[in-house]
Design a protein around this motif. Structure first.
Motif, PDB file in Angstrom:
ATOM      1  N   ARG A 437       7.821  23.267  -3.380  1.00  0.00           N
ATOM      2  CA  ARG A 437       7.315  21.974  -3.830  1.00  0.00           C
ATOM      3  C   ARG A 437       5.852  21.867  -3.429  1.00  0.00           C
ATOM      4  NH1 ARG A 437      10.183  18.761  -0.787  1.00  0.00           N
ATOM      5  NH2 ARG A 437      12.050  18.886  -2.059  1.00  0.00           N
ATOM      6  N   ARG A 438       4.962  21.957  -4.398  1.00  0.00           N
ATOM      7  CA  ARG A 438       3.542  21.869  -4.078  1.00  0.00           C
ATOM      8  C   ARG A 438       3.108  20.402  -3.996  1.00  0.00           C
ATOM      9  NH1 ARG A 438       0.093  21.814  -8.998  1.00  0.00           N
ATOM     10  NH2 ARG A 438       1.452  21.667 -10.822  1.00  0.00           N
ATOM     11  N   GLY A 439       1.867  20.184  -3.587  1.00  0.00           N
ATOM     12  CA  GLY A 439       1.364  18.832  -3.385  1.00  0.00           C
ATOM     13  C   GLY A 439       1.585  18.375  -1.950  1.00  0.00           C
ATOM     14  N   TYR A 440       1.298  17.095  -1.699  1.00  0.00           N
ATOM     15  CA  TYR A 440       1.414  16.551  -0.343  1.00  0.00           C
ATOM     16  C   TYR A 440       2.789  15.927  -0.113  1.00  0.00           C
ATOM     17  CZ  TYR A 440       0.095  14.166   3.968  1.00  0.00           C
ATOM     18  OH  TYR A 440       0.038  13.750   5.274  1.00  0.00           O
ATOM     19  N   ALA A 441       3.211  15.059  -1.035  1.00  0.00           N
ATOM     20  CA  ALA A 441       4.527  14.418  -0.914  1.00  0.00           C
ATOM     21  C   ALA A 441       5.055  14.119  -2.315  1.00  0.00           C
ATOM     22  CB  ALA A 441       4.433  13.137  -0.096  1.00  0.00           C
ATOM     23  N   PRO A 442       6.347  14.340  -2.557  1.00  0.00           N
ATOM     24  CA  PRO A 442       6.900  14.136  -3.899  1.00  0.00           C
ATOM     25  C   PRO A 442       7.140  12.670  -4.270  1.00  0.00           C
ATOM     26  CG  PRO A 442       8.599  14.914  -2.410  1.00  0.00           C
ATOM     27  CD  PRO A 442       7.317  14.965  -1.644  1.00  0.00           C
ATOM     28  N   VAL A 443       7.111  11.768  -3.278  1.00  0.00           N
ATOM     29  CA  VAL A 443       7.377  10.350  -3.544  1.00  0.00           C
ATOM     30  C   VAL A 443       6.374   9.492  -2.770  1.00  0.00           C
ATOM     31  CG1 VAL A 443       9.055   8.472  -3.361  1.00  0.00           C
ATOM     32  CG2 VAL A 443       9.848  10.788  -3.887  1.00  0.00           C
ATOM     33  N   LEU A 444       5.835   8.468  -3.438  1.00  0.00           N
ATOM     34  CA  LEU A 444       5.019   7.450  -2.775  1.00  0.00           C
ATOM     35  C   LEU A 444       5.807   6.147  -2.840  1.00  0.00           C
ATOM     36  CD1 LEU A 444       2.268   6.960  -1.408  1.00  0.00           C
ATOM     37  CD2 LEU A 444       1.416   6.178  -3.623  1.00  0.00           C
ATOM     38  N   LEU A 445       6.166   5.584  -1.690  1.00  0.00           N
ATOM     39  CA  LEU A 445       7.146   4.499  -1.609  1.00  0.00           C
ATOM     40  C   LEU A 445       6.554   3.268  -0.928  1.00  0.00           C
ATOM     41  CD1 LEU A 445      10.273   3.704  -1.792  1.00  0.00           C
ATOM     42  CD2 LEU A 445      10.395   4.506   0.570  1.00  0.00           C
ATOM     43  N   LYS A 489       3.696  -4.039  -7.075  1.00  0.00           N
ATOM     44  CA  LYS A 489       4.786  -4.979  -7.334  1.00  0.00           C
ATOM     45  C   LYS A 489       4.760  -6.150  -6.358  1.00  0.00           C
ATOM     46  CE  LYS A 489       9.833  -5.051  -7.941  1.00  0.00           C
ATOM     47  NZ  LYS A 489      11.072  -4.230  -7.871  1.00  0.00           N
ATOM     48  N   CYS A 490       4.582  -5.854  -5.049  1.00  0.00           N
ATOM     49  CA  CYS A 490       4.641  -6.932  -4.039  1.00  0.00           C
ATOM     50  C   CYS A 490       3.369  -7.041  -3.203  1.00  0.00           C
ATOM     51  CB  CYS A 490       5.854  -6.742  -3.131  1.00  0.00           C
ATOM     52  SG  CYS A 490       5.675  -5.359  -1.976  1.00  0.00           S
ATOM     53  N   GLN A 491       2.388  -6.187  -3.484  1.00  0.00           N
ATOM     54  CA  GLN A 491       1.083  -6.187  -2.814  1.00  0.00           C
ATOM     55  C   GLN A 491       1.143  -5.697  -1.360  1.00  0.00           C
ATOM     56  OE1 GLN A 491      -1.345  -6.869  -5.059  1.00  0.00           O
ATOM     57  NE2 GLN A 491       0.432  -7.155  -6.385  1.00  0.00           N
ATOM     58  N   HIS A 492       2.304  -5.214  -0.920  1.00  0.00           N
ATOM     59  CA  HIS A 492       2.422  -4.715   0.456  1.00  0.00           C
ATOM     60  C   HIS A 492       1.549  -3.479   0.646  1.00  0.00           C
ATOM     61  CE1 HIS A 492       4.369  -3.695   4.270  1.00  0.00           C
ATOM     62  NE2 HIS A 492       4.478  -2.455   3.821  1.00  0.00           N
ATOM     63  N   GLN A 493       1.033  -3.315   1.853  1.00  0.00           N
ATOM     64  CA  GLN A 493       0.290  -2.096   2.190  1.00  0.00           C
ATOM     65  C   GLN A 493       0.511  -1.774   3.676  1.00  0.00           C
ATOM     66  OE1 GLN A 493      -3.969  -2.468   1.707  1.00  0.00           O
ATOM     67  NE2 GLN A 493      -4.033  -4.472   2.660  1.00  0.00           N
ATOM     68  N   PRO A 494       0.391  -0.499   4.066  1.00  0.00           N
ATOM     69  CA  PRO A 494       0.096   0.648   3.198  1.00  0.00           C
ATOM     70  C   PRO A 494       1.371   1.196   2.558  1.00  0.00           C
ATOM     71  CG  PRO A 494       0.235   1.364   5.456  1.00  0.00           C
ATOM     72  CD  PRO A 494       0.446  -0.122   5.482  1.00  0.00           C
ATOM     73  N   LEU A 495       1.203   2.066   1.568  1.00  0.00           N
ATOM     74  CA  LEU A 495       2.328   2.762   0.946  1.00  0.00           C
ATOM     75  C   LEU A 495       2.631   4.036   1.746  1.00  0.00           C
ATOM     76  CD1 LEU A 495       1.176   2.359  -2.759  1.00  0.00           C
ATOM     77  CD2 LEU A 495       2.954   1.059  -1.573  1.00  0.00           C
ATOM     78  N   LYS A 496       3.900   4.442   1.731  1.00  0.00           N
ATOM     79  CA  LYS A 496       4.319   5.554   2.582  1.00  0.00           C
ATOM     80  C   LYS A 496       4.675   6.802   1.760  1.00  0.00           C
ATOM     81  CE  LYS A 496       7.517   6.755   6.313  1.00  0.00           C
ATOM     82  NZ  LYS A 496       8.635   6.288   7.162  1.00  0.00           N
ATOM     83  N   PRO A 497       4.036   7.948   2.079  1.00  0.00           N
ATOM     84  CA  PRO A 497       4.440   9.211   1.431  1.00  0.00           C
ATOM     85  C   PRO A 497       5.795   9.659   1.984  1.00  0.00           C
ATOM     86  CG  PRO A 497       2.232   9.369   2.401  1.00  0.00           C
ATOM     87  CD  PRO A 497       2.874   8.141   2.957  1.00  0.00           C
ATOM     88  N   ILE A 498       6.728   9.993   1.082  1.00  0.00           N
ATOM     89  CA  ILE A 498       8.072  10.413   1.475  1.00  0.00           C
ATOM     90  C   ILE A 498       8.292  11.852   1.003  1.00  0.00           C
ATOM     91  CG2 ILE A 498      10.546   9.991   1.237  1.00  0.00           C
ATOM     92  CD1 ILE A 498       9.140   7.799   2.756  1.00  0.00           C
ATOM     93  N   GLY A 499       8.905  12.656   1.873  1.00  0.00           N
ATOM     94  CA  GLY A 499       9.201  14.030   1.492  1.00  0.00           C
ATOM     95  C   GLY A 499       8.054  14.968   1.839  1.00  0.00           C
ATOM     96  N   LEU A 500       8.314  16.258   1.612  1.00  0.00           N
ATOM     97  CA  LEU A 500       7.368  17.290   2.015  1.00  0.00           C
ATOM     98  C   LEU A 500       6.907  18.115   0.822  1.00  0.00           C
ATOM     99  CD1 LEU A 500       9.244  18.667   5.157  1.00  0.00           C
ATOM    100  CD2 LEU A 500       7.290  17.113   5.146  1.00  0.00           C
ATOM    101  N   GLY A 501       5.606  18.364   0.773  1.00  0.00           N
ATOM    102  CA  GLY A 501       5.027  19.326  -0.148  1.00  0.00           C
ATOM    103  C   GLY A 501       4.257  20.354   0.661  1.00  0.00           C
TER     104      GLY A 501
END
Length: 742
Positions: A437-445, A489-501
């Motif tokens: 799995r390339r990249g930094y993280a497969p999901v931004l949550l 959607k809700c303006q919350h911050q920060p967003l969290k990277p989930i998973g491994l790349g």
């Protein structure tokens, strides 16, 4: 000029041309008596087609009294482009068969066998760039540059000059040559190419073969004058390449050519290095990473017989060769041999057919052969030759399973694995970490409302990349978006990277092992020209380092200093709906594990998984891929899945899923009305696993039958009807013997 029917009845000189258009016919063209006399089947010709001027291939010279095709008006050709055929009869037969078997337009298939410059109508005879020394006593000037010294020594061995392509194959890039020219030490001349075959000499004595290797070599050599297919089923590191080299030597001594196919461009530096160290002779390299000029020169070297060894990726199987005597398909199980777009051929099956046409042997080599190849062995269509021990003093690595449900972890790496890594690195050994799995993280949550960054055009998440800047990237359609500062959607911050790349693991490793080089190998890190060659050189230095990468690291590489391999996340392959997923997962595990312990020191392999009790792991822990393959064959037979039934996959895509399925349902009913009762079983139509891709909806339909000839017969009649019935918005494709159902 166009002629009507009254004029063409008295026109004696016509040829039939395969034109690169999405139509399943070849077309008749008129020409003068003088042109007809010199026209050659297999040569290129410039022809009018509608308002276009296209380059086609002459496939037939029609007799003066042959019947005219009433569906087309006859036009005169523009020009004959070649005085001699560039595609010999065997290749024309191969391409014609491939077009029929894979249900693809003949003109487009023939164009796929040509390098880009010849497709454009450029002249066959291009001038070659030849380098020669001007100063034979300049070695003292080059002490600061190892590369320039290497280039100088090679040029000194060739006082008459040597082609730039040969120097490039020896690892000398053009910047080094230009530096020599700037110093007045060498110069480059443009010269007419010499296509005379070059004799091959043995540069290095063969290694001593063990008992299994000797048996394999002897069996293959018995078949040099006839067609015979061999499955070389050897454990990782068991010396399959040495078997290839010793058989190749005997073929080359007969003055014949050898074609060697590898699944990825990344394998070519290693493979060509082995060939060059064993043989002095012309080696042609054919793959998509070459410039247009270099690809044409390599293609010409193969076509004329100048090159004795042709090394290439998938498309090289379609190239013409003057005197081919042996075909080798290394890592024959690899999915890369199947073209997944356009002309969807499988290089393994085309290679088998080509070997049969040529009446020459073919070797399919792998440590994890495909289930289809094992089935061919069971049918006595392939002879199986097994290599059951590693070459030299190397032994098979010991495998361990780490249960991630209970293991202590740091950023996805278990403490047990980190401890073992530190031990190996302290002993100046190399460690290989595999993560597909390339990249930094497969999901931004968003942790507040569970929003995920999804591609606006595909049913897929956007992958977070941090190089060269933070951005979101869809690996399916290529969409790139800037990194959002807060949840939309809700303006919350920060967003969290989930998973491994791979990029994220690289950052973690740089923190945990700050004094050790981290070498990342994925599509992002090897995108620049020459980058893989530099990485390859770095890996082969005997020093502690960590190799981190995707499948590019798993395919047949020989890394003698790697003693520890870890597969960080293999569970995704156990969850796929594709019936081939267990096979792909098993092959991946064995192939990655096989990079460990190939030198003097023993190797170990660690599998990190949340499913440690999965039956697949229990079988593979014993390195028993063959047992797994036999169990899989038995399961496929019970379920009547390929290779026990033959499959054809229809893909439909449009802006509306309802239309896709309605159209495929109508076409299914039409096919079943035309075919013999119970001959064809149809699955679907159903939405594809990824239903929406690049803004369009996709649906699939699979045709299955025990009778391949009858299946192809009815599909050949039905496919043109389907093409005529579709609307402009609908795209459809046909995939014969599909390897993926997604």
């Amino acid at each position: 000029m166009t002629l009507d029917a009254s004029q063409t009845t008295s026109l004696p000189y016509r040829i039939r041309v395969a034109v690169p258009v999405p139509l399943y016919d070849s077309f008749d063209y008129a020409l003068t008596a003088e042109q007809y006399a010199i026209a050659q089947i297999g040569a290129r010709v410039a022809v009018p087609f509608g308002r276009q001027k296209l380059v086609g291939i002459i496939v037939e010279k029609l007799a003066p009294d042959s019947a005219l095709n009433p569906n087309f008006q006859i036009k005169f050709i523009h020009a004959l482009l070649d005085q001699q055929p560039i595609l010999e009869p065997i290749v024309l037969s191969l391409l014609t068969w491939a077009a029929q078997y894979y249900q693809f337009p003949i003109g487009e298939v023939m164009h796929s066998a040509l390098p880009s410059l010849l497709r454009q109508g450029k002249p066959y005879d291009l001038l070659a760039r030849v380098w020669r020394l001007l100063d034979l006593d300049a070695e003292a000037q080059l002490k600061r540059s190892e590369k320039q010294q290497q280039a100088y020594k090679i040029l000194k061995l060739h006082p008459q000059g040597t082609a730039e392509t040969i120097l490039n194959l020896s690892g000398i890039d053009n910047n080094v040559l230009k530096a020599l020219a700037k110093k007045g030490i060498a110069r480059c001349d443009l010269e007419t190419q010499d296509f005379r075959p070059e004799p091959v000499q043995l540069a290095q004595m063969p290694l001593t073969a063990n008992a299994d290797q000797k048996h394999a070599i002897q069996q293959i050599l018995k078949a040099l004058q006839r067609y015979q297919g061999f499955l070389l089923d050897g454990l990782t590191g068991s010396g399959k390449t040495e078997v290839y080299l010793q058989v190749m030597h005997q073929v080359l001594k007969q003055g014949k050519q050898v074609l060697v196919l590898v699944p990825e461009i990344g394998l070519t530096p290693q493979t060509i290095s082995r060939f060059q160290s064993r043989f002095h002779g012309h080696i042609a390299l054919l793959h998509s990473g070459l410039t247009e000029n270099k690809r044409l020169q390599a293609w010409q070297a193969a076509q004329t017989g100048k090159a004795s060894i042709i090394l290439g990726t998938r498309s090289a199987i379609l190239a013409p060769m003057a005197n081919l005597g042996l075909i080798i398909l290394d890592e024959e199980h690899d999915l890369s041999y199947k073209q997944q777009e356009g002309f969807r051929y499988h290089a393994r099956d085309v290679a088998l057919y080509r070997a049969a046409l040529l009446r020459c042997p073919i070797i399919l080599g792998s440590a994890t052969p495909s289930i289809e190849s094992y089935h061919l062995v069971a049918q006595a269509k392939l002879s199986c030759l097994q290599l059951n021990q590693r070459a030299g003093i190397a032994s098979m690595p010991k495998m361990h399973v780490i249960d991630l449900t209970v293991a202590r972890k740091q950023h996805g790496l278990s403490e047990q694995l980190l401890t073992e890594m530190r031990k190996r690195l302290a002993e100046n050994e190399q460690v290989l970490l595999f993560l597909n799995r390339r990249g930094y993280a497969p999901v931004l949550l968003c942790e507040n409302c569970a929003w995920q960054a999804q591609c606006p055009h595909c049913d897929a998440n956007l992958t977070l990349h941090v190089q060269p800047y933070q951005h979101l990237h869809c690996h399916h359609c290529g969409t790139i978006q800037s990194m959002p500062q807060h949840c939309p959607k809700c303006q919350h911050q920060p967003l969290k990277p989930i998973g491994l790349g791979t990029a994220k693991i690289e950052n973690v490793l740089q923190t945990l092992f700050s004094d050790v080089p981290i070498i990342r190998v994925d599509r992002d890190s090897t995108s620049k020209v020459g980058s893989w060659h530099k990485i390859h050189e770095q890996i082969h230095k005997s020093e502690a380092s960590i190799l981190l990468g995707t499948q590019m690291l798993a395919k047949g590489h020989h890394f003698p200093y790697v003693t520890l391999v870890a597969i960080l996340d293999i569970d995704a392959g156990l969850l796929s709906v594709d019936f081939r997923a267990p096979e792909r997962t098993a092959q991946l595990i064995i192939q990655v594990a096989g990079r460990s312990g190939r030198g003097e020191k023993k190797g170990e392999v660690y599998l990190q998984t949340y499913r440690p009790d999965h039956p697949l792991f229990q079988t593979l822990l014993k390195h028993d891929y063959r047992c797994f393959a036999q169990e899989t064959l038995a399961q496929r037979q019970l379920a009547q899945l390929p290779p026990f039934r033959y499959a054809i996959l229809l893909r439909a895509e449009s802006r509306h899923q309802d239309y896709n399925q309605q159209f495929l349902s109508q076409m299914r009913d039409l096919l079943l009305q035309q075919a013999e009762e119970n001959l064809i079983t149809v699955w679907g139509p159903i939405p594809a696993a990824m239903e929406r891709k690049a803004g369009r909806f996709q649906a699939h339909m699979v045709l299955l039958s025990h009778d391949r000839p009858r299946l192809h017969f009815y599909v050949r009649q039905w496919w043109p009807q389907l093409l005529k019935a579709k609307t402009a918005d609908l795209r459809i494709s046909i995939d014969v013997d599909p390897q993926e159902l997604s």
